[in-house]
Write a protein that holds these residues in place. Sequence first.
Motif, short mmCIF file in Angstrom:
data_model
loop_
_atom_site.label_atom_id
_atom_site.label_comp_id
_atom_site.label_asym_id
_atom_site.label_seq_id
_atom_site.Cartn_x
_atom_site.Cartn_y
_atom_site.Cartn_z
N LEU A 29 0.83 -1.20 0.00
CA LEU A 29 0.00 0.00 0.00
C LEU A 29 0.87 1.26 0.00
O LEU A 29 0.62 2.21 -0.76
CB LEU A 29 -0.93 0.00 1.22
CG LEU A 29 -2.16 -0.91 1.13
CD1 LEU A 29 -2.90 -0.95 2.46
CD2 LEU A 29 -3.09 -0.44 0.01
N LEU A 30 1.90 1.28 0.84
CA LEU A 30 2.78 2.45 0.92
C LEU A 30 3.55 2.65 -0.40
O LEU A 30 3.69 3.78 -0.87
CB LEU A 30 3.75 2.28 2.08
CG LEU A 30 3.15 2.44 3.48
CD1 LEU A 30 4.19 2.12 4.55
CD2 LEU A 30 2.60 3.85 3.69
N THR A 31 4.04 1.57 -0.97
CA THR A 31 4.79 1.71 -2.23
C THR A 31 3.87 2.14 -3.37
O THR A 31 4.28 2.91 -4.26
CB THR A 31 5.47 0.38 -2.60
OG1 THR A 31 4.50 -0.68 -2.60
CG2 THR A 31 6.57 0.05 -1.60
N THR A 32 2.63 1.68 -3.36
CA THR A 32 1.68 2.10 -4.39
C THR A 32 1.40 3.60 -4.30
O THR A 32 1.39 4.31 -5.32
CB THR A 32 0.35 1.32 -4.25
OG1 THR A 32 0.61 -0.08 -4.39
CG2 THR A 32 -0.64 1.77 -5.32
N VAL A 33 1.20 4.09 -3.09
CA VAL A 33 0.98 5.52 -2.90
C VAL A 33 2.21 6.31 -3.34
O VAL A 33 2.11 7.37 -3.99
CB VAL A 33 0.63 5.82 -1.43
CG1 VAL A 33 0.60 7.33 -1.18
CG2 VAL A 33 -0.70 5.19 -1.07
N ALA A 34 3.40 5.80 -2.98
CA ALA A 34 4.63 6.50 -3.35
C ALA A 34 4.80 6.57 -4.86
O ALA A 34 5.34 7.56 -5.40
CB ALA A 34 5.83 5.80 -2.71
N PRO A 94 4.39 10.55 -8.15
CA PRO A 94 5.00 11.04 -9.39
C PRO A 94 4.15 10.74 -10.62
O PRO A 94 4.21 11.48 -11.61
CB PRO A 94 6.34 10.28 -9.46
CG PRO A 94 6.14 9.07 -8.61
CD PRO A 94 5.20 9.47 -7.52
N ALA A 95 3.34 9.66 -10.58
CA ALA A 95 2.49 9.34 -11.73
C ALA A 95 1.43 10.41 -11.94
O ALA A 95 0.93 10.59 -13.06
CB ALA A 95 1.83 7.98 -11.54
N ALA A 96 1.09 11.16 -10.89
CA ALA A 96 0.08 12.21 -11.01
C ALA A 96 0.55 13.34 -11.92
O ALA A 96 -0.27 14.10 -12.44
CB ALA A 96 -0.26 12.76 -9.62
N PHE A 97 1.85 13.46 -12.13
CA PHE A 97 2.38 14.51 -13.00
C PHE A 97 2.40 14.10 -14.47
O PHE A 97 2.82 14.90 -15.32
CB PHE A 97 3.81 14.89 -12.57
CG PHE A 97 3.88 15.54 -11.21
CD1 PHE A 97 3.72 16.91 -11.08
CD2 PHE A 97 4.10 14.78 -10.07
CE1 PHE A 97 3.80 17.51 -9.84
CE2 PHE A 97 4.16 15.37 -8.82
CZ PHE A 97 4.00 16.74 -8.70
N LEU A 98 1.95 12.90 -14.78
CA LEU A 98 1.98 12.41 -16.16
C LEU A 98 1.20 13.29 -17.12
O LEU A 98 1.67 13.53 -18.25
CB LEU A 98 1.47 10.96 -16.21
CG LEU A 98 1.56 10.25 -17.55
CD1 LEU A 98 3.02 10.14 -17.99
CD2 LEU A 98 0.92 8.86 -17.48
N PRO A 99 0.01 13.80 -16.75
CA PRO A 99 -0.72 14.65 -17.71
C PRO A 99 0.03 15.93 -18.09
O PRO A 99 -0.29 16.54 -19.11
CB PRO A 99 -2.01 14.99 -16.96
CG PRO A 99 -2.19 13.87 -15.98
CD PRO A 99 -0.80 13.51 -15.55
N GLN A 100 1.02 16.33 -17.29
CA GLN A 100 1.77 17.54 -17.60
C GLN A 100 2.95 17.28 -18.53
O GLN A 100 3.65 18.21 -18.92
CB GLN A 100 2.29 18.18 -16.30
CG GLN A 100 1.18 18.57 -15.33
CD GLN A 100 1.72 19.26 -14.10
OE1 GLN A 100 2.84 19.74 -14.10
NE2 GLN A 100 0.91 19.31 -13.06
N PHE A 101 3.15 16.03 -18.87
CA PHE A 101 4.28 15.69 -19.74
C PHE A 101 4.00 16.18 -21.15
O PHE A 101 2.95 15.92 -21.72
CB PHE A 101 4.50 14.18 -19.74
CG PHE A 101 5.61 13.72 -20.65
CD1 PHE A 101 6.92 13.91 -20.28
CD2 PHE A 101 5.34 13.10 -21.85
CE1 PHE A 101 7.95 13.49 -21.10
CE2 PHE A 101 6.36 12.68 -22.68
CZ PHE A 101 7.67 12.87 -22.30
N GLU A 102 4.96 16.89 -21.71
CA GLU A 102 4.84 17.41 -23.07
C GLU A 102 6.02 16.92 -23.90
O GLU A 102 7.17 17.12 -23.53
CB GLU A 102 4.82 18.94 -23.06
CG GLU A 102 3.60 19.54 -22.37
CD GLU A 102 3.58 21.05 -22.43
OE1 GLU A 102 4.50 21.60 -23.09
OE2 GLU A 102 2.69 21.66 -21.83
N ALA A 103 5.70 16.28 -25.00
CA ALA A 103 6.74 15.78 -25.91
C ALA A 103 6.62 16.55 -27.22
O ALA A 103 5.78 16.23 -28.06
CB ALA A 103 6.59 14.28 -26.13
N SER A 104 7.43 17.56 -27.37
CA SER A 104 7.36 18.39 -28.58
C SER A 104 8.35 17.96 -29.64
O SER A 104 8.49 18.60 -30.66
CB SER A 104 7.62 19.86 -28.21
OG SER A 104 8.86 20.00 -27.55
#
Length: 443
Positions: free
Chosen positions: A360-365, A369-379
């Motif tokens: 559970l702790l490792t999943t939350v951890a 960082p996975a929450a920032f995935l929508p901000q990823f921009e590949a130009s």
Amino acid sequence: MRPLRRFLPALLLLVWLAVGAVGGPYAGMLSDVAENDSAAFLPTSAESTEVQRLQRQFADTGAVPAVVVAERPEGITPADRAFLEDARSRLADADVTAPGVSPVLPAPAADAALRLVAPVAGDPGESVERIRGMLARAPAGLDVYVTGPAGRVADLSEAFSGIDGLLLLVAGSVVAVILVVVYRSPLLPLLVLLSAVLALGLASFVVYLLADGGVLALNGQSQGILFILVFGAATDYALLLVSRYREELREVPGRRDAMLRAWRGTIEPILASAGTVILGVLCLLFSELNSNRDLGPVAAIGIAAALLASTTFLPAVLVVFGRVAFWPFRPHRGTRKPESEGVWGRIAGRVDRTPRAVWLLTTVALLVPAAFLPQFEASGTAESELFLERVESVAGQEVLAEYFPGGAGAPTVVIADADATGAVLRATRAVDGVAEAEPTGTA
């Protein structure tokens, strides 16, 4: 059956040494069958890729334009013009260019640069190198560059040409340091590295034959990833096998029996890991990008070779060396098990006692960082940014961009039906930013 068990390790060693002797040289020959032009990276369905295919109908040669650009910021001199005119004549008569070398054209806005376009026949790397040699004796103060598509291909080929030895050296050095720290033995890391090198030789041999036969396409990117992938996978599988083998040597007196138990105890997770990775990289076959799609089978071959070497050669060589491979900390029957003590022993015990809380702790951890995935921009990355050092084709392209209209080094090609030439020309010339548009021929 017992005589077979006795001689099987030696037989496997001989087989793998033969594989290494045959396949090893092909690791340095992969560049000979690698393709690094733009079509090797673009999607097959891309419009520009289709244009490149259709362009072959307009000329029998697979000519690639090389752009020669000369710059003198304080102003072009008559000697500079004479040098470029003489170079044009020599290029037109040379066997490195195809028919159609352009006239020497001055910069439209400033009398500080000249350019000409020479279609390159044959291998762009060799042809551009010869052209640069022909232009080496320019007048003092005149900077001459060979750029354009042929210049970029030549510089890319040069950049990728040394990737084999460099990646092998870096990967081997990093893995060796990690293995020495993990195993605390000078001999064991060498055996693991030897297993990885033999796996790389096998993978290189298979990839070379398939690429040379046109079954799969290889580019510099896939070539570099293959080296790293084989070393990483072979080292990963070795960690499981060696760790289990060391445990079994504390339980049973015979090294063959210890290896047999270790092999049986690790073969399933190793096969599961390799199979998962192979299926995962083969999913790249569904990619529209050529570079990604071609990487799939190349990576799968590398993983399969690492799997084969780690489950056959490595067990055989460990049996031959026995407990000596672990010197100076040789595991003997009945000795203590240090992996159950110390910091890592306590961590393992805590994980064993509270598995639910740990996952559970490792999943939350990991979700943070996975929450920032929508901000990823590949130009995307410009071709000039592919080089770590300043190369001639990039420098020449900058000069072209400064003095000549955009696209002077690599003009945009529009292919249309012959009876629509007039309408296409009018529409193209009406586009904002188009300096000029001219028909070049019919199929």
